[in-house]
Design a protein around this motif. Structure first.
Motif, short mmCIF file in Angstrom:
data_model
loop_
_atom_site.label_atom_id
_atom_site.label_comp_id
_atom_site.label_asym_id
_atom_site.label_seq_id
_atom_site.Cartn_x
_atom_site.Cartn_y
_atom_site.Cartn_z
N ALA A 1 1.11 -1.28 0.00
CA ALA A 1 0.12 0.29 -0.23
C ALA A 1 0.95 0.62 0.16
CB ALA A 1 -1.59 -0.02 0.74
N GLN A 2 2.22 1.19 0.87
CA GLN A 2 2.69 2.33 1.01
C GLN A 2 3.25 2.98 0.25
OE1 GLN A 2 5.41 2.59 3.98
NE2 GLN A 2 6.93 3.87 3.14
N SER A 3 3.79 1.37 -0.51
CA SER A 3 4.97 1.90 -2.04
C SER A 3 3.47 2.22 -3.33
CB SER A 3 5.45 0.46 -2.77
OG SER A 3 4.97 -0.66 -3.54
N ILE A 4 2.30 2.13 -3.37
CA ILE A 4 1.41 2.16 -4.55
C ILE A 4 1.43 3.92 -4.26
CG2 ILE A 4 -0.47 2.55 -4.86
CD1 ILE A 4 -0.76 -0.75 -4.69
N CYS A 5 1.32 4.08 -3.13
CA CYS A 5 0.77 5.51 -2.51
C CYS A 5 2.21 6.74 -3.08
CB CYS A 5 0.45 5.82 -1.25
SG CYS A 5 -0.16 5.14 -0.49
N GLU A 6 3.33 6.31 -2.31
CA GLU A 6 4.60 6.81 -3.15
C GLU A 6 4.41 6.88 -4.30
OE1 GLU A 6 7.32 4.77 -1.85
OE2 GLU A 6 7.78 5.10 0.24
N ARG A 7 3.63 6.05 -5.27
CA ARG A 7 4.10 6.32 -6.69
C ARG A 7 3.05 7.48 -6.83
NH1 ARG A 7 6.02 0.92 -9.19
NH2 ARG A 7 6.52 2.44 -11.62
N VAL A 8 1.73 7.49 -6.74
CA VAL A 8 0.42 7.80 -6.90
C VAL A 8 0.78 9.80 -6.30
CG1 VAL A 8 -1.84 8.09 -6.24
CG2 VAL A 8 -1.47 5.88 -6.37
N THR A 9 1.32 9.29 -5.55
CA THR A 9 1.38 11.07 -4.56
C THR A 9 1.85 12.25 -5.74
OG1 THR A 9 3.14 9.75 -3.00
CG2 THR A 9 1.45 11.64 -2.18
N PRO A 10 2.83 12.48 -6.68
CA PRO A 10 2.84 12.96 -7.79
C PRO A 10 1.42 13.81 -8.23
CG PRO A 10 4.70 11.53 -7.60
CD PRO A 10 3.64 10.82 -6.69
N ARG A 11 0.55 12.89 -8.86
CA ARG A 11 -0.01 12.71 -9.59
C ARG A 11 -1.48 14.40 -8.37
NH1 ARG A 11 1.35 12.70 -13.21
NH2 ARG A 11 2.99 11.53 -13.24
N LEU A 12 -0.89 14.10 -7.59
CA LEU A 12 -1.50 15.69 -6.38
C LEU A 12 -1.26 16.84 -7.42
CD1 LEU A 12 -0.92 14.51 -3.15
CD2 LEU A 12 -3.59 14.08 -3.81
N SER A 13 -0.11 17.34 -7.51
CA SER A 13 0.32 18.04 -8.17
C SER A 13 -0.27 18.47 -9.97
CB SER A 13 1.78 17.94 -8.01
OG SER A 13 2.27 18.33 -7.14
N HIS A 14 -1.09 17.42 -10.90
CA HIS A 14 -1.27 18.07 -11.70
C HIS A 14 -2.23 19.17 -12.00
CE1 HIS A 14 -2.89 16.44 -15.11
NE2 HIS A 14 -2.34 15.59 -16.01
N ALA A 15 -2.97 19.34 -12.36
CA ALA A 15 -3.37 20.62 -13.34
C ALA A 15 -4.47 20.22 -13.22
CB ALA A 15 -2.57 21.68 -14.23
N ASN A 16 -4.79 19.27 -13.79
CA ASN A 16 -5.84 18.73 -13.75
C ASN A 16 -7.36 18.54 -12.31
OD1 ASN A 16 -8.52 17.19 -14.76
ND2 ASN A 16 -8.17 16.72 -16.55
N SER A 17 -7.87 18.74 -12.17
CA SER A 17 -8.80 18.85 -11.44
C SER A 17 -9.20 17.38 -10.30
CB SER A 17 -9.52 19.49 -10.17
OG SER A 17 -10.62 19.59 -11.32
N ALA A 18 -9.42 16.93 -11.59
CA ALA A 18 -10.10 15.29 -11.27
C ALA A 18 -8.94 14.42 -11.40
CB ALA A 18 -10.66 14.67 -13.21
#
Lengths: 957, 418
Positions: A237-254
């Protein structure tokens, strides 16, 4: 030279003119004509009559013309299926074109022609395109499978397109992967049980890689798909979270919100002590705040989701109160949502700021918003105790403004504040009384009357005040009438001498001149109470009221957990699970948050040898499913049991016992605020019966249900003969009435002569008739399933209960549960669907032919490796070996041999579960020692713990 | 996924419909019209409207409602973001996004919409790709097309569609190579009666106009990157390098694009560049009130505040206002009760003010609410957060580009309560 020229018409008739132009020899003229046709189409004009002429233009080298004709085809093919066949050849030819753009265009358009006859011709070209060398064609073909599935699902399955689509998840091109995921998700939505997206660590890894490289839309599809995955442990779970977090800085709010969903869900599995957990919490706040600076429509959706997030994890946004402050030109739908979140975030630390803001809002123009702001002040007072005083004085300030709706709203919330902090702020009553005349809304009038009645002894002219209301008694709404009745009775009990006349007046108004049964009933009860036993009346009417809870509108935790899994979807906007509103999904998959795993779990149960993690590695006796998503399928499958309509509740109440029925309605009335402990309101009554007392929740006048008595009987005879059933536990409440809109379910499991049944008592504690019952189980470890529909022969009237024995079989679908004997049940009635889960004792699964041959036993005992052996202690059991043996035999645990070794009795026993698992046991009994030692050996050691529990239950009862 | 799109104008006419799956009858919009009627203003129409069989998600831009119809569970943000993309694309293609423009280019619009979605799934939403597929109309091209019979539909697969850098096409050539960046910051603030800040935050963006030949690889570094703790990037930015070195490294799209947007939260101290002194009173009993506002600079780092515009929504009870400005022009609309004062530049030596009287409805009681003052202004050459670009470097190409950077601070939602 604009396109508006295409809209001009001539006298001759448009269609005629266009027909001529379409058949013109000049290419340019043809194209212009098609454009005119398209233009008419966009504004909703029917140009389907031109179908053959337009299709004739399809064979062309001009790409624009071709596209235009395709646009036309997609719109009208359905209305002209025979003609549409004409187009097939061109599609097939185009699918072979050297230009990938043309190939993709053909495969794309093909899928949009929703004509059954055509689809068969399209399978071959589609198959080719799915394996095309050009990724652009492949990604277009992937979507085409979803289109085709929508038209003819069977065909897609027969042709094996689904497998090809699954293969595309491993495609080298991220865009193809994203589209394949999107297509599969859409197909899966219409077939929730099909398990199309079978996710495993390998495919997850591929998705995560594609996530970094595909388009923003692809990222949304992939993230939504990831959210359905259940990581096997906290590290994954942690390793997936780590790889998903960069998406939080995406310009697309969805993209951002889908990433938030994945993180919120997988966070559940992480231990709170982990450093990473804290980091993740910190990372979640900024993107959520940023969503609020977007356009108002995006803000609205974001706010609805933030509302869920702050309820689940308030720590994320606790420092961000200020971003929720309302700007005066925010759209009203944003304002109201912001206000809601402000109250949720209010705490002692920021209450001063919040109050100042709320006071500001209370002077705005929009009436709805102002009302909600005033109400919010009251909620703050109730939530943050230290602020109550300040809130009250703010409310008083607002009352001084004399703005009518502000005053009324303020009085309604002050009533709630009195409920929360009795005897503290009564000094304001005088101010409230000044505004009596300006109140014209029922809710405010009722609140004011309640205050006067409640504090009658402190208000000198309480009788005058109440009398003034009485004049227009019949014009008041029911809410006010009821309140007035109660308030005057309270007044009478407090000041009996001066108010006798008043109380008689109101009682006669309520009982004689009113058509409203509720009012009449309440009037009679008071009358009877007052005339028979004034002391008792005092105890009932002036009983101390329970304090109201702090947060009144929190979403129920199980629903909240489910909604967290739906962050970013429509469900999160409506705060309802999709099952409640999405049409077209043929079945509903309930999502649930993953359980917390890892080291913490084994710490919780140190004495059980086989833990859940270990069990998964054993040769699987119970098929383990990748995802633990429950699928309590929709309940419409079972035939609804309908009976003749019966009398309404009010009639029934009058007939049975005026006092009993009336008292219930009195106590149950929320607005009354009179939940005394004396009677116990029906809604609360279920609360007390969580303990395994046999069916105390059922009203006594209906007779004690037979089930528990039978259970006791079997208990006495248990172990005497094999024909009698195994031990039956007393019924316990599984579904309290509070959680199920008045339906209470208690029950137990039993096994008699080889058949398992679930003995239920359904009690209607609501005020309306219940009917159309049905039941369904979720997949469970041993495939327990109802063998017959739930038969309730007549609708269940209020306060009635019914006993049902539901036969079960073990041929249902199997999924490993945790704990193993967990059973999730859905019960439906005409009101709603309710879910509960219960643990069944394992001994109901012990079959009658569970006696093993001696030789066999010895061989098997040796054969099972020693690490599968588990030892347990059964304490405080005073039976001797023979009694034990016979008692156990009643529950199909068979003693094969008995030996006496050094003064100890050793019993060797065997039992067999319904799914064929054998469990061998050695029970050591020392005559002087009340604690027995039980050693269990089994090829599936995860059951041992539950077998031990069964032993304990049987021996101790 | 997205089923259909309806474009509806302010008077409630559906002037365009596009369906990506089967045709949904336009009567579904009746539910939208109902909601529209209930809402007092167009802005207040709720963005999500449920109907018995569909969901309507809408955005309101340029006086047009873009209403998307969906049938199954689709992330609403996905739909709304897509609708925004549609608006942006129209604006990009036609310069403005208006009903007239859309009607004038209806076939192009239809073709573009067809390219943007396939079966409801987004297909091509990057404007550079779309422009290669469907060429935007220009007068010259229309003339050429009419003469030569060529089309405005590209017949080659756009190069960007599948490359690792979908936002940039290959083979870009310029004679003048230039890269300009605009740092634009908007201050959202709420100031209370006494002039103290209740909340203030900065929404910043860096918009770029990059016209560079070939495949340039740019890096942009900041003097004070710590300010940027809440950022959203254009997909071209390499997130890893930002995480580790706080440097923006990217292969830019061709032309205009938004490189990043950032948010400086309310928790940091935000400088407020202007103040408003106000004295507004609606006397009871008499039907005359007093009105006086003065605007002045504060914390502007020596820069001039210009483009100042003051608007305020007066209470319903106000009949008229007789005001004299010390500079600029003002209008009071007695129907909408909106007061707007175009101030222009603020001269710190002579502060602009607007004074006069308010006439109220005779006999009516004093208005309950206080008007909020809305402020707009611009400050050139200043990023109020203090953000400063350090340097811009280019790798991968040999020529020397022109580089430029501009700063600007604007008022966003800047409100002063009275």
């Amino acid at each position: 030279m604009t396109d508006s020229k295409y809209f001009t018409t001539t006298k001759k008739g448009e269609i005629f003119e266009l027909k001529a132009e379409l058949n013109s020899d000049k290419k340019e003229k043809k194209k212009e004509a098609v454009k005119k046709v398209i233009a008419s189409m966009t504004v909703g004009k029917d140009v389907s009559a031109l179908f053959p002429d337009v299709v004739n233009c399809m064979q062309t080298d001009n790409l624009e013309l071709k596209k235009l004709v395709y646009l036309y085809l997609m719109n009208y093919a359905k209305s002209q299926p025979d003609m549409a066949i004409m187009a097939v050849n061109t599609f097939v030819k185009d699918c072979e074109d050297p230009n990938p753009l043309i190939r993709a265009l053909a495969v794309r358009t093909m899928g949009c022609i929703r004509v059954d006859k055509i689809t068969e011709y399209l399978c071959e070209p589609l198959r080719k395109c799915l394996k095309d060398e050009d990724p652009y064609v492949r990604k277009t073909a992937a979507v085409c499978v979803a289109k085709l599935h929508d038209i003819n699902a069977q065909l897609v399955e027969d042709q094996g397109f689904l497998d090809t689509l699954k293969d595309l998840i491993s495609d080298s091109n991220p865009m193809v992967v994203a589209n394949a995921v999107a297509a599969l998700s859409e197909i899966a939505e219409s077939h929730p049980s099909s398990n199309l997206l079978d996710l495993n660590p390998q495919s997850i890894n591929k998705l995560l890689t594609a996530l970094n490289e595909c388009t923003e839309w692809g990222q949304i599809f992939i993230l939504d798909c990831l959210a359905n995955y259940m990581p096997k442990d906290d590290r994954e779970a942690q390793s997936i979270c780590e790889r998903v977090t960069p998406r939080l800085s995406h310009a697309n709010s969805a993209v951002v919100l889908s990433a938030v969903k994945v993180l919120m869900k997988f966070m559940e599995m992480l231990s709170k002590d982990l450093d990473y957990y804290g980091t993740l919490l910190k990372k979640l706040a900024p993107p959520l705040v940023t969503l609020l600076s977007a356009e108002p429509e995006l803000q609205y959706v974001a706010l609805r989701n933030i509302n869920l997030i702050v309820q689940k994890r308030p720590e994320i946004l606790k420092h961000e109160m200020k971003v929720f402050f309302v700007k005066y030109n925010d759209p009203i739908y944003v304002k109201l949502e912001k206000l809601d979140i402000m109250i949720r975030l209010a705490s002692q630390a920021n209450i001063a700021q919040v109050l100042a803001e709320l006071k500001e809002y209370a002077t705005e123009v929009d009436v709805d918003f102002v009302r909600k702001a005033v109400r919010a002040i009251g909620r703050c007072a109730i939530k943050v105790e230290q602020s109550a005083e300040r809130c009250v004085s703010t409310l008083l300030d607002l009352i001084q403004t004399k703005v009518n709706y502000v005053v009324q709203e303020a009085i309604v919330v002050i009533k709630d504040i009195f409920r929360k902090y009795p005897n503290k702020y009564e000094s304001v009553i005088a101010t409230l009384c000044e505004n009596l005349d300006s109140l014209d809304e029922p809710e405010a009038r009722a609140a004011m009357i309640w205050i006067v009645g409640e504090y009658a002894e402190r208000i000198d002219n309480a009788d005058e005040l109440l009398e003034s209301f009485l004049e227009g008694f019949h014009d008041e709404s029911t809410q006010v009438q009821l309140q007035l009745l109660t308030a005057i009775v309270k007044l009478f009990l407090k000041k009996p001498t001066e108010t006798q006349e008043l109380v008689q007046q109101v009682l006669s108004l309520a009982t004689q001149d009113s058509d409203n049964p509720d009012l009449r009933d309440r009037g009679y009860i008071y009358w009877r109470l007052l005339s028979t036993d004034p002391v008792a009346a005092k105890e009932v009417v002036l009983a101390e009221k329970p304090l109201i809870s702090e947060e009144t509108d929190l979403i129920e935790p199980t629903l909240l957990d489910e909604l967290i899994c739906y962050i970013g979807t429509l469900a999160s906007v409506y705060h309802k699970p999709p099952s409640a509103f999405v049409e077209g999904s043929r079945g509903v998959v309930h999502k649930s948050l993953p359980p917390r795993t890892g080291s913490s779990e084994s710490a919780e149960s140190p004495d059980t040898a086989p833990s859940g993690v270990q069990a998964a590695e054993q040769p699987a006796v119970i098929p383990t499913q990748g995802d633990l998503l429950g699928d309590l399928l929709n309940l419409d499958l079972g035939p609804p049991v309908s009976g003749p309509p019966i009398a309404t509740s009010s009639v029934q109440m009058g007939a049975v016992d005026l006092l009993g029925g009336g008292l219930d309605s009195l106590m149950g009335d929320e607005s009354e605020g009179l939940r005394s402990d004396v009677g116990g309101s029906p809604a609360m009554g279920g609360g007390g019966s969580f303990a395994p007392a046999p069916s105390t929740a059922v009203p006594a006048n209906l007779g004690a249900p037979l089930g528990s008595g039978l259970g006791d009987l079997f208990d006495l005879t248990g172990g005497v003969g094999t024909l009698s059933g195994s031990y039956v536990a007393p019924k316990t409440v599984w579904l309290p009435a509070m959680k199920a809109k008045g339906l209470e379910i208690s029950g137990t499991f039993s096994r008699q002569v080889g058949s398992i049944s679930m003995d239920l008592v359904l009690t209607n504690k609501a005020l309306q008739v219940m009917s159309d019952f049905a039941i369904q189980f979720n997949r469970n470890s041993f495939g327990l399933a109802p063998a017959a529909p739930l038969q309730v022969h007549a609708p269940l009237a209020p306060n009635q209960s019914v006993e049902i024995s539901l036969p079960l079989n073990t041929v249902g679908s199997v999924m490993k549960m945790d704990p193993l004997n967990n059973l999730q049940v859905a019960v439906k009635n005409n009101i709603d669907v309710f879910y509960f889960s219960t643990l069944y004792p394992l001994h109901i699964l012990f079959v009658e032919d569970g006696k093993m041959e001696r030789q066999m036993f010895l061989a098997t005992w040796k054969d099972i490796p020693n690490e599968n052996e588990a030892q347990f202690q059964i304490k405080d059991c005073s039976l001797n070996a023979d009694a034990v043996s016979s008692k156990l035999q009643g529950s199909n645990i068979f003693t094969i041999a008995k030996r006496n070794v050094e003064g100890q009795d050793m019993l060797y026993q065997s039992l067999k579960l319904t799914n064929g698992i054998w469990v061998l046991a050695e029970l050591r009994i020392q005559p002087s020692n009340p604690s027995f030692t039980l050693s269990l050996k089994c090829r599936a050691p995860e059951v041992s713990q539950y077998v031990y529990q069964a032993y304990e239950t049987i021996l101790k009862n | 996924m997205i089923h259909s799109l309806f474009l509806i104008n302010a008077s409630g006419d559906i002037f365009l419909e596009k369906h990506w799956k089967s045709v949904v009858s336009r009567s579904v919009c009746d539910y939208f019209f109902e909601a529209q009627e209930r809402a007092s203003e167009a802005e207040n129409v709720p963005p999500v409207i449920p109907t018995p069989h569909h969901y309507l998600l809408s955005v309101y831009r340029h006086k047009i409602f873009f209403v998307a119809v969906i049938q199954s569970e689709v992330p609403p943000l996905f739909v709304i973001e897509f609708l925004h993309r549609v608006v942006d694309t129209f604006q990009d293609y036609f310069g403005v996004c208006s009903e007239l423009m859309i009607k004038d280019n209806v076939v192009v619009v239809y073709e573009v919409l067809e390219e943007m979605l396939d079966n409801g799934f987004p297909l091509a939403t990057e404007s550079n790709i779309l422009k290669e597929l469907i060429k935007p109309p220009t007068i010259l091209r229309t003339v050429v097309n009419t003469i030569t019979g060529s089309t405005n539909v590209g017949d080659q697969l756009p190069t960007g569609q599948l490359s690792v850098v979908p936002w940039r096409r290959t083979g870009v050539k310029y004679t003048n190579n230039e890269a300009y960046f605009d740092v634009i910051e908007e201050i959202d603030a709420i100031i209370d009666k006494s002039g103290s800040t209740i909340t203030a935050e900065i929404q910043g963006v860096i918009d770029a106009c990059v016209k560079l030949t070939g495949m340039p690889d740019l890096t942009l570094s900041f003097m004070n990157p710590r300010l940027l703790d809440d950022v959203s990037f254009h997909p071209c930015v390499r997130f890893k390098r930002w995480e580790s070195e706080r440097i923006l490294s990217f292969i830019p799209p061709d032309g205009n694009f938004r490189l990043l947007s950032y948010h400086v939260s309310a928790q940091n101290l935000v400088a407020i560049p202007v103040y408003v002194k106000h004295n507004i009173s609606f006397r009871d009993s008499s039907s005359l009130g007093r009105f006086e506002i003065t605007v002045g600079p504060k914390q502007t780092m020596g820069k001039t505040v210009e483009g100042v515009m003051v608007t305020s929504q007066m209470p319903k009870g106000v009949l008229n206002m007789t005001l004299t400005p010390s500079q600029g022009t003002h209008i009071f609309d007695p129907v909408t009760k909106l007061l707007s004062w175009d101030v222009g530049k603020i001269n710190p030596q002579k502060l602009p003010s607007l004074k006069g009287s308010v006439s109220l409805q005779a006999g009516a009681s004093k208005p309950d609410e206080n008007p909020t003052i809305n402020l707009q202004f611009k400050i050139q050459q200043l990023a109020i957060s203090g953000l400063k670009v350090n340097r811009l470097d280019m790798y991968g190409e040999k020529y020397k580009p022109f580089k430029g950077i501009k700063y600007m601070t604007k008022a966003g939602k800047f409100q002063v309560r009275t």
